[in-house]
Write a protein that holds these residues in place. Structure first.
Motif, PDB file in Angstrom:
ATOM      1  N   ALA A  93       0.850  -1.191   0.000  1.00  0.00           N
ATOM      2  CA  ALA A  93       0.000   0.000   0.000  1.00  0.00           C
ATOM      3  C   ALA A  93       0.882   1.235   0.000  1.00  0.00           C
ATOM      4  O   ALA A  93       1.973   1.238   0.567  1.00  0.00           O
ATOM      5  N   ILE A  94       0.409   2.289  -0.643  1.00  0.00           N
ATOM      6  CA  ILE A  94       1.246   3.478  -0.809  1.00  0.00           C
ATOM      7  C   ILE A  94       1.428   4.220   0.516  1.00  0.00           C
ATOM      8  O   ILE A  94       0.588   4.160   1.411  1.00  0.00           O
ATOM      9  N   SER A  95       2.544   4.925   0.618  1.00  0.00           N
ATOM     10  CA  SER A  95       2.793   5.824   1.740  1.00  0.00           C
ATOM     11  C   SER A  95       2.640   7.260   1.248  1.00  0.00           C
ATOM     12  O   SER A  95       2.408   7.502   0.059  1.00  0.00           O
ATOM     13  N   GLY A  96       2.787   8.199   2.136  1.00  0.00           N
ATOM     14  CA  GLY A  96       2.545   9.588   1.771  1.00  0.00           C
ATOM     15  C   GLY A  96       3.547  10.181   0.807  1.00  0.00           C
ATOM     16  O   GLY A  96       3.262  11.193   0.159  1.00  0.00           O
ATOM     17  N   ASN A  97       4.729   9.568   0.651  1.00  0.00           N
ATOM     18  CA  ASN A  97       5.756  10.173  -0.205  1.00  0.00           C
ATOM     19  C   ASN A  97       5.996   9.382  -1.484  1.00  0.00           C
ATOM     20  O   ASN A  97       7.047   9.509  -2.110  1.00  0.00           O
ATOM     21  N   VAL A  98       5.034   8.564  -1.899  1.00  0.00           N
ATOM     22  CA  VAL A  98       5.193   7.770  -3.118  1.00  0.00           C
ATOM     23  C   VAL A  98       4.767   8.577  -4.340  1.00  0.00           C
ATOM     24  O   VAL A  98       3.733   9.250  -4.323  1.00  0.00           O
ATOM     25  N   ARG A  99       5.570   8.531  -5.407  1.00  0.00           N
ATOM     26  CA  ARG A  99       5.194   9.172  -6.661  1.00  0.00           C
ATOM     27  C   ARG A  99       4.182   8.292  -7.381  1.00  0.00           C
ATOM     28  O   ARG A  99       4.315   7.071  -7.437  1.00  0.00           O
ATOM     29  N   PHE A 100       3.144   8.920  -7.951  1.00  0.00           N
ATOM     30  CA  PHE A 100       2.086   8.169  -8.618  1.00  0.00           C
ATOM     31  C   PHE A 100       2.457   7.906 -10.075  1.00  0.00           C
ATOM     32  O   PHE A 100       2.054   8.632 -10.975  1.00  0.00           O
ATOM     33  N   GLY A 101       3.213   6.844 -10.309  1.00  0.00           N
ATOM     34  CA  GLY A 101       3.600   6.506 -11.671  1.00  0.00           C
ATOM     35  C   GLY A 101       2.515   5.775 -12.430  1.00  0.00           C
ATOM     36  O   GLY A 101       2.524   5.742 -13.655  1.00  0.00           O
ATOM     37  N   GLY A 102       1.558   5.165 -11.704  1.00  0.00           N
ATOM     38  CA  GLY A 102       0.474   4.436 -12.352  1.00  0.00           C
ATOM     39  C   GLY A 102      -0.822   5.221 -12.268  1.00  0.00           C
ATOM     40  O   GLY A 102      -0.915   6.336 -12.760  1.00  0.00           O
ATOM     41  N   HIS A 103      -1.840   4.621 -11.597  1.00  0.00           N
ATOM     42  CA  HIS A 103      -3.082   5.341 -11.339  1.00  0.00           C
ATOM     43  C   HIS A 103      -3.649   4.882 -10.011  1.00  0.00           C
ATOM     44  O   HIS A 103      -3.099   3.976  -9.370  1.00  0.00           O
ATOM     45  N   MET A 104      -4.704   5.493  -9.556  1.00  0.00           N
ATOM     46  CA  MET A 104      -5.265   5.173  -8.254  1.00  0.00           C
ATOM     47  C   MET A 104      -5.959   3.811  -8.303  1.00  0.00           C
ATOM     48  O   MET A 104      -6.996   3.654  -8.956  1.00  0.00           O
ATOM     49  N   VAL A 105      -5.379   2.835  -7.626  1.00  0.00           N
ATOM     50  CA  VAL A 105      -5.891   1.467  -7.619  1.00  0.00           C
ATOM     51  C   VAL A 105      -6.314   1.113  -6.196  1.00  0.00           C
ATOM     52  O   VAL A 105      -5.528   1.253  -5.261  1.00  0.00           O
ATOM     53  N   GLN A 106      -7.531   0.657  -6.025  1.00  0.00           N
ATOM     54  CA  GLN A 106      -8.031   0.332  -4.690  1.00  0.00           C
ATOM     55  C   GLN A 106      -7.560  -1.022  -4.184  1.00  0.00           C
ATOM     56  O   GLN A 106      -7.467  -1.255  -2.991  1.00  0.00           O
ATOM     57  N   GLY A 107      -7.302  -1.938  -5.110  1.00  0.00           N
ATOM     58  CA  GLY A 107      -7.030  -3.309  -4.696  1.00  0.00           C
ATOM     59  C   GLY A 107      -8.307  -4.100  -4.472  1.00  0.00           C
ATOM     60  O   GLY A 107      -8.290  -5.175  -3.885  1.00  0.00           O
ATOM     61  N   HIS A 108      -9.425  -3.558  -4.942  1.00  0.00           N
ATOM     62  CA  HIS A 108     -10.725  -4.219  -4.850  1.00  0.00           C
ATOM     63  C   HIS A 108     -11.084  -4.747  -6.238  1.00  0.00           C
ATOM     64  O   HIS A 108     -11.545  -3.985  -7.093  1.00  0.00           O
ATOM     65  N   ILE A 109     -10.859  -6.012  -6.466  1.00  0.00           N
ATOM     66  CA  ILE A 109     -11.055  -6.602  -7.792  1.00  0.00           C
ATOM     67  C   ILE A 109     -12.529  -6.629  -8.152  1.00  0.00           C
ATOM     68  O   ILE A 109     -13.370  -7.035  -7.347  1.00  0.00           O
ATOM     69  N   ASP A 110     -12.848  -6.213  -9.375  1.00  0.00           N
ATOM     70  CA  ASP A 110     -14.234  -6.222  -9.838  1.00  0.00           C
ATOM     71  C   ASP A 110     -14.634  -7.575 -10.412  1.00  0.00           C
ATOM     72  O   ASP A 110     -15.736  -8.064 -10.153  1.00  0.00           O
ATOM     73  N   THR A 111     -13.751  -8.176 -11.193  1.00  0.00           N
ATOM     74  CA  THR A 111     -14.059  -9.441 -11.835  1.00  0.00           C
ATOM     75  C   THR A 111     -12.773 -10.030 -12.410  1.00  0.00           C
ATOM     76  O   THR A 111     -11.695  -9.447 -12.249  1.00  0.00           O
ATOM     77  N   VAL A 112     -12.895 -11.158 -13.055  1.00  0.00           N
ATOM     78  CA  VAL A 112     -11.756 -11.749 -13.760  1.00  0.00           C
ATOM     79  C   VAL A 112     -12.023 -11.688 -15.260  1.00  0.00           C
ATOM     80  O   VAL A 112     -13.167 -11.541 -15.705  1.00  0.00           O
ATOM     81  N   ALA A 113     -10.951 -11.796 -16.041  1.00  0.00           N
ATOM     82  CA  ALA A 113     -11.064 -11.815 -17.495  1.00  0.00           C
ATOM     83  C   ALA A 113     -10.154 -12.911 -18.041  1.00  0.00           C
ATOM     84  O   ALA A 113      -9.135 -13.242 -17.444  1.00  0.00           O
ATOM     85  N   LYS A 114     -10.550 -13.463 -19.171  1.00  0.00           N
ATOM     86  CA  LYS A 114      -9.781 -14.527 -19.822  1.00  0.00           C
ATOM     87  C   LYS A 114      -8.888 -13.932 -20.899  1.00  0.00           C
ATOM     88  O   LYS A 114      -9.316 -13.059 -21.657  1.00  0.00           O
ATOM     89  N   ILE A 115      -7.646 -14.383 -20.948  1.00  0.00           N
ATOM     90  CA  ILE A 115      -6.747 -13.976 -22.031  1.00  0.00           C
ATOM     91  C   ILE A 115      -7.192 -14.687 -23.303  1.00  0.00           C
ATOM     92  O   ILE A 115      -7.146 -15.920 -23.389  1.00  0.00           O
ATOM     93  N   VAL A 116      -7.653 -13.926 -24.285  1.00  0.00           N
ATOM     94  CA  VAL A 116      -8.171 -14.541 -25.506  1.00  0.00           C
ATOM     95  C   VAL A 116      -7.243 -14.334 -26.704  1.00  0.00           C
ATOM     96  O   VAL A 116      -7.414 -14.988 -27.740  1.00  0.00           O
ATOM     97  N   ASP A 117      -6.260 -13.443 -26.570  1.00  0.00           N
ATOM     98  CA  ASP A 117      -5.321 -13.242 -27.680  1.00  0.00           C
ATOM     99  C   ASP A 117      -4.083 -12.526 -27.169  1.00  0.00           C
ATOM    100  O   ASP A 117      -4.156 -11.745 -26.209  1.00  0.00           O
ATOM    101  N   ARG A 118      -2.940 -12.826 -27.775  1.00  0.00           N
ATOM    102  CA  ARG A 118      -1.703 -12.085 -27.531  1.00  0.00           C
ATOM    103  C   ARG A 118      -0.905 -12.076 -28.815  1.00  0.00           C
ATOM    104  O   ARG A 118      -0.744 -13.112 -29.485  1.00  0.00           O
ATOM    105  N   GLN A 119      -0.429 -10.895 -29.170  1.00  0.00           N
ATOM    106  CA  GLN A 119       0.301 -10.729 -30.416  1.00  0.00           C
ATOM    107  C   GLN A 119       1.523  -9.852 -30.175  1.00  0.00           C
ATOM    108  O   GLN A 119       1.439  -8.828 -29.479  1.00  0.00           O
ATOM    109  N   ALA A 120       2.652 -10.252 -30.757  1.00  0.00           N
ATOM    110  CA  ALA A 120       3.850  -9.423 -30.682  1.00  0.00           C
ATOM    111  C   ALA A 120       3.663  -8.179 -31.547  1.00  0.00           C
ATOM    112  O   ALA A 120       3.080  -8.246 -32.636  1.00  0.00           O
TER     113      ALA A 120
END
Length: 232
Positions: A93-120
């Motif tokens: 979990a973030i502390s007060g002096n962490v730079r936000f390189g990503g985005h605000m993530v709660q850690g509360h998963i909504d659902t799962v998804a299946k990997i249906v394709d991957r391409q280089a």
């Protein structure tokens, strides 16, 4: 709260499918090893995200930590599929002096998804996912944020009819997270951007509030349209 910037890749040391002492009810527990890089400032009760799922540390030493997993979390996430030796994304979990390189993530998963394709795509990889619970596609937008197994990523394409979306993963990130190690058909944890859910709920509340209020702009507009139709 988290940033979606994975700090380390841990490994499942032990997974117990029923561990009342740690999770209560019929919940499970998991012990993660090779986590020394994130345990230097750890305390009992701290939050650590495993594959994007916010969990509470119940035991730890210099290299390993243990968390309980509730029934609700097992229903929402891919954590029930873990087994010894599996690699997982870890973030404190973030502390007060962490730079936000990503985005605000709660850690509360909504659902799962299946990997249906991957391409280089050059030295990048394009992944496509299909949601298990298709209603969450409404909160996914082109160039918006999304967390996949706790990794902050940018949406590169959305198919609302198929409840599917794509992301592009650059070479640097491929070496820092577990997604490139997964195969077609594997499930990933998905947390959509909280902002979209908040806006949608506020719109719903406003519409509900105006629909039956005779003094509201919406009520007057609908009444006017109905009167015009009846007059014709």
């Amino acid at each position: 709260m988290f940033t979606g910037i994975v700090e380390a890749i841990g490994e499942v040391k032990e997974y117990l499918s029923s561990d009342i002492s740690e999770a209560g009810g019929n919940g499970a527990s998991v012990t993660i090893k090779n986590a020394d890089s994130i345990l230097g400032d750890c305390h009992l009760g701290d939050s650590i995200a495993i594959n994007g799922t916010c969990l509470t540390v119940t035991r730890f030493d210099s290299d390993t930590f243990k968390v309980g997993i509730s029934d609700e979390t097992l229903r929402r996430t891919n954590l029930g599929l873990l087994s010894r030796g599996d690699k997982v994304n870890l973030e404190r979990a973030i502390s007060g002096n962490v730079r936000f390189g990503g985005h605000m993530v709660q850690g509360h998963i909504d659902t799962v998804a299946k990997i249906v394709d991957r391409q280089a795509d050059g030295n990048s990889i394009s992944f496509q996912f299909q949601l298990r619970d298709r209603e969450f596609i409404n909160y996914i937008v082109l160039k918006g944020f999304i967390a996949v197994d706790g990794t902050s990523l940018t949406v590169t394409d959305v198919d609302y009819r198929e409840a599917a979306f794509k992301i592009m993963m650059v070479a640097y990130t491929q070496n820092k997270v577990v997604l490139p190690k997964k195969r077609l058909g594997d499930l990933v944890n998905v947390e959509v951007d909280l902002t979209g859910k908040l806006i949608a709920r506020q719109v719903e509340l406003q519409l509900e509030g105006q629909a039956f209020n005779k003094n509201s702009t919406l009520y007057k507009l609908v009444s006017k349209i109905v009167d015009q139709k009846l007059a014709n």
